[in-house]
Write an enzyme that holds these catalytic residues in place. Sequence first.
Site, PDB file in Angstrom:
ATOM      1  N   ASP A 120       0.769  -1.234   0.000  1.00 40.94           N
ATOM      2  CA  ASP A 120       0.000   0.000   0.000  1.00 40.94           C
ATOM      3  C   ASP A 120       0.805   1.292   0.000  1.00 40.94           C
ATOM      4  O   ASP A 120       0.680   2.109  -0.905  1.00 40.94           O
ATOM      5  CB  ASP A 120      -0.940   0.003   1.211  1.00 40.94           C
ATOM      6  N   LYS A 121       1.603   1.529   1.031  1.00 41.61           N
ATOM      7  CA  LYS A 121       2.296   2.818   1.154  1.00 41.61           C
ATOM      8  C   LYS A 121       3.674   2.771   0.528  1.00 41.61           C
ATOM      9  O   LYS A 121       4.287   3.805   0.290  1.00 41.61           O
ATOM     10  CB  LYS A 121       2.434   3.218   2.641  1.00 41.61           C
ATOM     11  N   CYS A 192      -2.707  -8.507  -1.802  1.00 42.10           N
ATOM     12  CA  CYS A 192      -4.047  -9.075  -1.637  1.00 42.10           C
ATOM     13  C   CYS A 192      -4.854  -8.900  -2.923  1.00 42.10           C
ATOM     14  O   CYS A 192      -4.747  -7.895  -3.613  1.00 42.10           O
ATOM     15  CB  CYS A 192      -4.747  -8.422  -0.459  1.00 42.10           C
ATOM     16  N   SER A 469      -9.383   1.262   4.003  1.00 46.25           N
ATOM     17  CA  SER A 469      -8.629   0.314   3.199  1.00 46.25           C
ATOM     18  C   SER A 469      -9.223   0.281   1.799  1.00 46.25           C
ATOM     19  O   SER A 469     -10.415   0.535   1.604  1.00 46.25           O
ATOM     20  CB  SER A 469      -8.719  -1.075   3.827  1.00 46.25           C
TER      21      SER A 469
END
Length: 554
Positions: A120-121, A192, A469
């Site tokens: 993500d980041k 994911c 999310s």
Amino acid sequence: MRSDEIKKGIQRAPHRALLYGTGVSEKQMNKRFIGIASSFTDLVPGHAGMREIERQIEKGIHSGGGQAFIFGVPAICDGIAMGHSGMNFSLPSRDLIADCVESVAQAHKLDGLVLLTNCDKITPGMIMAAARLDIPSIIVTVGPMLDGKCHNNTLTMIKGTFEAIGKFSTGEIDEKMFKEMEITSCPSAGACQGLYTANTMACLTEVMGMSLPYCATSAAVSAKTKRIAFDSGLVINELIEKDIRPSAILTRDAIRNAIIADLALGGSTNSILHLLAIANEAGVDVSLKDFEELSFKVPQIIKLDPSAAKTMTDLDNAGGIPAVLKTLYGNIPEMKDTVGVSGIKLSEIALSDIWCDNEVIRPVSNPLTSNPGLAVLHGNLAPDGAVVKISGVEKEALTFTGKAKTFNSEEEAMEAIMTDKVVAGDVVVIRYEGPKGGPGMREMLSPTSAIVGKGLGKHVALITDGRFSGGTRGLCIGHICPEAPAGGIIGIIEDGDEIYINIPERELTLRVDEETIAKRKANFTPLPTKIKKGYLKRYATVVSSSDKGAVTSI
């Protein structure tokens, strides 16, 4: 070469001696020095398979005439950090990663970078570093994990775990099934499976031209990803030779193209934060207004998990991001012709004969919906904006009026949801979770998943100055600006206040008269900062608001 500064001339004998100490040969000393910024870690499934990918990149660099040097940067798994204080560190790690890459590349005068990332980041942090350094750079996103399978049903991490918690708590599934879903939801290394933040950012990286074609959607454990990694090692040599820098790629047109693709895909709301932060580092004039403008012009042509059953595997099989670009370019007038690290123009992709499955990637003339995947809302509750993932909202809930139930932390809200104190018609208000208030702007996947798992996805709204999310679905509105500690209206909402949400009209309003609002604001004192020391304290003192990308650049 930049690296000549540390390896040329009599005065650099100590520097060369130290480099020889690493195993660099005399012949290789004259080659391009290329860093592989690797976010490998055993802690994060999206990154656990990176050792093989590092080798492929290294082979490509050496085959192309360079000398590779691997160095590490931190990586946090948002899923593991979710629902507790660890999530406070997730968004701040983005800027920390950019600082780490900048520090190593500048201290060692590297000629170019291959930035190995996935989750993500980490991906936006790497791109921010590339933009800041403006030395030849290429991104390698490792790709999604394989789909989970349980009793021949396709599972993803969100549906197989977070949403399963709600189903288990209501008795919809028993403990045996709950455990089976838990152990089969994440069957391999990789990001994911749905269009959550990691895969959203991988897709947008490819759209902007910072990674090679098909990089975003190729499975992490596939031979295709290994080939892309090798080719990226070759290409970085060409970029250095031709002096092609991120400033030539991360243009206003390229970032706006990413916004268009984001709206068409229905990506994670976090992408808004990250694209704004990337634009800030690149010195490009892109703001929340660009999202607002384009959201009225771009329909949604793809729907993936968590908003639908299809996953990143289906998108890859349908033609990947090249097929998305072929579908959009020429049909969305605002999409401009750009060129990325591959040297292939967007117009060339549009004219190519690449495979595109129109059952997965719908034509612009026959979209899934005329709404975009994301939208920016305004109103007295969010004068500086708030964001919503329209693709995750049921049609019946696009307009909603409810009564506020206020909470000053995610934990308080989660307890109320799990003990059935949140009921149909409520608007769950979670405040003091923004960039400063958190600090760190935690994601709210646990409460949003619990609401959906309890069957309340159409009947309960959740609004917050925090964020969500990419796996979130339901009527969830985040990034409310200003946040509570900055004097935002969200800080003075009281239980029972009526809140009106109209997504088609982009409205978010607290239905309380102006006189009452003025009195409450006059008597309002924000809660003190929760964190008193360490990195998060420093972060809270410098971070900007979410409508500015929550950046720490001063």
